[in-house]
Design an enzyme around this catalytic site. Sequence first.
Site, PDB file in Angstrom:
ATOM      1  N   ILE A 183       4.882  -4.693  10.286  1.00 37.98           N
ATOM      2  CA  ILE A 183       5.074  -4.282   8.897  1.00 37.98           C
ATOM      3  C   ILE A 183       4.583  -2.851   8.838  1.00 37.98           C
ATOM      4  O   ILE A 183       3.403  -2.586   9.050  1.00 37.98           O
ATOM      5  CB  ILE A 183       4.335  -5.213   7.923  1.00 37.98           C
ATOM      6  CG1 ILE A 183       4.969  -6.609   7.990  1.00 37.98           C
ATOM      7  CG2 ILE A 183       4.386  -4.662   6.507  1.00 37.98           C
ATOM      8  CD1 ILE A 183       4.295  -7.649   7.100  1.00 37.98           C
ATOM      9  N   LYS A 224      -0.326  -9.804   8.447  1.00 38.74           N
ATOM     10  CA  LYS A 224      -0.182  -8.410   8.828  1.00 38.74           C
ATOM     11  C   LYS A 224      -1.559  -7.939   9.248  1.00 38.74           C
ATOM     12  O   LYS A 224      -2.476  -7.848   8.426  1.00 38.74           O
ATOM     13  CB  LYS A 224       0.345  -7.563   7.665  1.00 38.74           C
ATOM     14  CG  LYS A 224       0.384  -6.073   7.990  1.00 38.74           C
ATOM     15  CD  LYS A 224       0.804  -5.240   6.780  1.00 38.74           C
ATOM     16  CE  LYS A 224       0.760  -3.753   7.127  1.00 38.74           C
ATOM     17  NZ  LYS A 224       1.131  -2.885   5.976  1.00 38.74           N
ATOM     18  N   ARG A 228      -8.948  -0.166   4.083  1.00 38.75           N
ATOM     19  CA  ARG A 228      -8.650  -0.010   2.662  1.00 38.75           C
ATOM     20  C   ARG A 228      -9.526  -0.903   1.787  1.00 38.75           C
ATOM     21  O   ARG A 228      -9.872  -0.535   0.671  1.00 38.75           O
ATOM     22  CB  ARG A 228      -7.183  -0.365   2.396  1.00 38.75           C
ATOM     23  CG  ARG A 228      -6.193   0.646   2.918  1.00 38.75           C
ATOM     24  CD  ARG A 228      -5.957   1.749   1.902  1.00 38.75           C
ATOM     25  NE  ARG A 228      -4.846   2.594   2.305  1.00 38.75           N
ATOM     26  CZ  ARG A 228      -4.289   3.523   1.517  1.00 38.75           C
ATOM     27  NH1 ARG A 228      -4.735   3.719   0.291  1.00 38.75           N
ATOM     28  NH2 ARG A 228      -3.304   4.269   1.960  1.00 38.75           N
ATOM     29  N   TYR A 238     -12.870  -4.154  -3.136  1.00 37.99           N
ATOM     30  CA  TYR A 238     -13.991  -3.789  -4.008  1.00 37.99           C
ATOM     31  C   TYR A 238     -14.908  -4.984  -4.259  1.00 37.99           C
ATOM     32  O   TYR A 238     -16.048  -4.988  -3.814  1.00 37.99           O
ATOM     33  CB  TYR A 238     -13.542  -3.159  -5.336  1.00 37.99           C
ATOM     34  CG  TYR A 238     -14.726  -2.634  -6.113  1.00 37.99           C
ATOM     35  CD1 TYR A 238     -15.356  -1.453  -5.722  1.00 37.99           C
ATOM     36  CD2 TYR A 238     -15.248  -3.339  -7.198  1.00 37.99           C
ATOM     37  CE1 TYR A 238     -16.468  -0.985  -6.393  1.00 37.99           C
ATOM     38  CE2 TYR A 238     -16.356  -2.878  -7.872  1.00 37.99           C
ATOM     39  CZ  TYR A 238     -16.972  -1.704  -7.477  1.00 37.99           C
ATOM     40  OH  TYR A 238     -18.072  -1.252  -8.142  1.00 37.99           O
ATOM     41  N   TYR A 252      -2.631 -10.138   4.427  1.00 39.96           N
ATOM     42  CA  TYR A 252      -2.696  -8.730   4.831  1.00 39.96           C
ATOM     43  C   TYR A 252      -4.153  -8.347   5.052  1.00 39.96           C
ATOM     44  O   TYR A 252      -4.947  -8.332   4.121  1.00 39.96           O
ATOM     45  CB  TYR A 252      -2.056  -7.877   3.733  1.00 39.96           C
ATOM     46  CG  TYR A 252      -2.011  -6.389   3.984  1.00 39.96           C
ATOM     47  CD1 TYR A 252      -2.265  -5.820   5.232  1.00 39.96           C
ATOM     48  CD2 TYR A 252      -1.684  -5.529   2.940  1.00 39.96           C
ATOM     49  CE1 TYR A 252      -2.201  -4.455   5.434  1.00 39.96           C
ATOM     50  CE2 TYR A 252      -1.618  -4.149   3.130  1.00 39.96           C
ATOM     51  CZ  TYR A 252      -1.880  -3.623   4.365  1.00 39.96           C
ATOM     52  OH  TYR A 252      -1.821  -2.264   4.548  1.00 39.96           O
ATOM     53  N   THR A 294       0.827  -1.202   0.000  1.00 39.82           N
ATOM     54  CA  THR A 294       0.000   0.000   0.000  1.00 39.82           C
ATOM     55  C   THR A 294       0.864   1.255   0.000  1.00 39.82           C
ATOM     56  O   THR A 294       0.652   2.175  -0.796  1.00 39.82           O
ATOM     57  CB  THR A 294      -0.916   0.017   1.236  1.00 39.82           C
ATOM     58  OG1 THR A 294      -1.692  -1.178   1.256  1.00 39.82           O
ATOM     59  CG2 THR A 294      -1.843   1.216   1.203  1.00 39.82           C
ATOM     60  N   THR A 295       1.865   1.296   0.889  1.00 38.45           N
ATOM     61  CA  THR A 295       2.740   2.458   0.989  1.00 38.45           C
ATOM     62  C   THR A 295       3.570   2.630  -0.276  1.00 38.45           C
ATOM     63  O   THR A 295       3.952   3.752  -0.627  1.00 38.45           O
ATOM     64  CB  THR A 295       3.660   2.336   2.211  1.00 38.45           C
ATOM     65  OG1 THR A 295       2.861   2.026   3.361  1.00 38.45           O
ATOM     66  CG2 THR A 295       4.418   3.612   2.478  1.00 38.45           C
TER      67      THR A 295
END
Length: 293
Positions: free
Chosen positions: A205, A163, A140, A109, A135, A46-47
């Site tokens: 993380i 995570k 998100r 989504y 994750y 993501t980052t």
Amino acid sequence: MPIFQGVGTAIVTPFNEQGEVDYNVLSKFIEFQITNDVDALIVCGTTGEAATLTYEERFNVVKFVAEQVAGRVPVIGGGGSNSTPNTIRLCQDVQEAGADALLVVTPYYNKTTQKGLVEHYTMLATEVDLPIIVYNVPGRTGLNIEPETLAKIAQIDKIVGTKEAAGDIVQTAKMAALVPDDFAIYAGNCNEVLPTLSLGGVGCISVMGNVAPKDLHDICVAFRNGDLELAKKLQHKALALVDALFYELNPIPVKHILTQMGFAVGVSRAPLTTLEEGSIEIINKAARDYGLI
């Protein structure tokens, strides 16, 4: 043994003024991370703005990082997407690029049921050879892995950890109680590193690891050594900085701070943008107070 213990930095992807991946800056940033005791590098998460990288860019970034790191720390590549076939393809690319493990976000989504989550990770695990870290980041994706579901996923061959970024430490406790002892739990939020370690976690993380990897590494080492006072002191110190890093949508603030620190990481790709005018001084103050700039 887990893939790593301590801090795995979810590194940013630097862009130049033309909006292309800047490999010169990325090279310097990798060395900064390793010099400051990072325990693993997470690439194209993501980052790292994986959602706006092309397949070719993802492959090339993972390959570049893996080659430069050259085994000094584990390189974990992000490979999740909103469909199972695309996830499989992405993860196969990450594997081919030379990563040591995969970080795979839940489908976003499209989402799915809890049963669908088990099937999604089961299908993926049959198509790749690398260990997989699940994750969970409902903020998100709009989808949460329930503790009972994670317990089932943890039984799948090649699924070795999670995570956990739901922001619910009670859920983390339930997960820790249900998964096998050798299943690695990583804090996905940097304000929960010490609480997660206390529940049996092995590290984090981290977004904050981009700017202060050594402090997070030291929290984990202090905890393992039984120095709870130091671990607590470092966790408390991190709280205001973590708030600033999420004052606007990640990775906008962390890229801003890194720029102030001398890393020309550029701005995020659209639809992300630069900081709102009113946010700049708030984030700068937190970075100054922490001693970063």
